[in-house]
Design a protein around this motif. Structure first.
Motif, short mmCIF file in Angstrom:
data_model
loop_
_atom_site.label_atom_id
_atom_site.label_comp_id
_atom_site.label_asym_id
_atom_site.label_seq_id
_atom_site.Cartn_x
_atom_site.Cartn_y
_atom_site.Cartn_z
N VAL A 166 0.84 -1.20 0.00
CA VAL A 166 0.00 0.00 0.00
C VAL A 166 0.88 1.26 0.00
CG1 VAL A 166 -1.67 1.33 1.36
CG2 VAL A 166 -2.00 -1.14 1.02
N ALA A 167 1.91 1.26 0.84
CA ALA A 167 2.82 2.42 0.91
C ALA A 167 3.66 2.55 -0.37
CB ALA A 167 3.73 2.30 2.12
N HIS A 175 2.83 1.61 -3.48
CA HIS A 175 2.09 1.84 -4.73
C HIS A 175 2.33 3.23 -5.32
CE1 HIS A 175 -1.71 3.19 -6.78
NE2 HIS A 175 -1.16 2.35 -7.63
N PRO A 176 2.16 4.32 -4.56
CA PRO A 176 2.36 5.64 -5.17
C PRO A 176 3.78 5.88 -5.67
CG PRO A 176 1.27 5.84 -3.02
CD PRO A 176 1.72 4.42 -3.17
N TRP A 236 -10.16 0.98 6.53
CA TRP A 236 -10.40 0.57 5.15
C TRP A 236 -11.81 -0.01 5.03
CZ3 TRP A 236 -6.83 0.47 0.95
CH2 TRP A 236 -5.59 1.02 1.24
N SER A 239 -10.82 -0.04 0.11
CA SER A 239 -10.40 1.33 -0.17
C SER A 239 -10.44 2.14 1.12
CB SER A 239 -11.31 1.96 -1.23
OG SER A 239 -12.64 2.02 -0.76
N GLY A 271 -9.32 9.28 0.85
CA GLY A 271 -8.12 10.09 0.65
C GLY A 271 -6.98 9.42 -0.07
N ARG A 272 -7.16 8.18 -0.50
CA ARG A 272 -6.11 7.46 -1.22
C ARG A 272 -6.66 6.89 -2.52
NH1 ARG A 272 -2.51 3.66 2.74
NH2 ARG A 272 -1.12 5.30 3.40
N ASN A 273 -5.82 6.90 -3.55
CA ASN A 273 -6.20 6.28 -4.82
C ASN A 273 -5.94 4.78 -4.80
OD1 ASN A 273 -6.93 8.72 -5.97
ND2 ASN A 273 -4.87 9.12 -6.73
N THR A 274 -5.11 4.32 -3.89
CA THR A 274 -4.73 2.91 -3.83
C THR A 274 -5.87 2.06 -3.31
OG1 THR A 274 -2.44 3.54 -3.40
CG2 THR A 274 -3.06 1.27 -2.87
N ASP A 331 -4.46 1.47 -8.61
CA ASP A 331 -5.56 2.41 -8.74
C ASP A 331 -6.84 1.66 -9.12
OD1 ASP A 331 -4.03 4.68 -8.22
OD2 ASP A 331 -3.52 4.97 -10.33
#
Length: 174
Positions: free
Chosen positions: A43-44, A46-47, A120, A138, A141-144, A169
């Motif tokens: 999760v961390a 991914h961006p 989540w 989901s 505030g996050r796209n992941t 995404d």
């Protein structure tokens, strides 16, 4: 000329050895992680494009594909990268039948829920296309998203079932 070539060759061997040592150290660190730590790292990561997860790279006209350093479903997970800094972690496991696919789906869903925690939210239901079930986690505030799917996969002679694990995404699953 021969001496320069030998020096360059020796330098390349040393650089390769250093790279291998770094990879080995990273592999050791990764193997010591718990499942929840791996999910948190996905999760961390991914961006950022999953930089510590990627190993051997294959490049095609449309995308880059790396072997993943660890596998949450099956043993052939990959990181997909395609233009504009878009990356996804994708795993799939071919199952002998629907019952086994659903068993692995339920196990992956349970572990993921425990690891992600209360913030989540889970949206679960039938797939948009084809037979199967989809669970998508989901957080505001996050796209992941973290998505788990058990799906039929018709072939020429029979219908197989597959279990998928995806981090990326939500729009990339459409």
């Amino acid at each position: 000329m021969n001496g320069k070539f030998s020096t360059v060759l020796a330098s390349l061997v040393v650089l390769q050895a250093c790279s291998t040592v770094q990879q080995t150290e990273l592999d050791k660190q990764v193997s010591a992680l718990s499942t929840c730590e791996k999910i948190d790292a996905l999760v961390a990561g991914h961006p950022k494009g999953f930089p510590n997860l990627r190993t051997a790279q294959t490049t095609s006209k449309y995308m880059d594909v790396w072997k993943a350093r660890y596998h949450l479903v099956g043993d052939s997970c990959q990181v997909w990268g395609w233009g504009n800094g878009k990356f996804s972690y994708v795993c799939s496991l071919t199952e002998p039948n629907k019952a086994v696919a659903m068993e692995h789906f339920d196990q992956a869903k349970e572990v993921t829920q425990q690891c992600l925690g209360e913030s989540w939210s889970l949206k679960q239901g039938e797939r948009d296309q084809g037979e199967g079930t989809k669970a998508e986690y989901s957080v505001s505030g996050r796209n992941t998203v973290v998505t788990i799917v058990a799906a039929s996969s018709p072939t020429l002679f029979a219908t197989e079932w597959k279990t998928y694990y995806f981090v990326g995404d939500a729009a990339d699953l459409k």
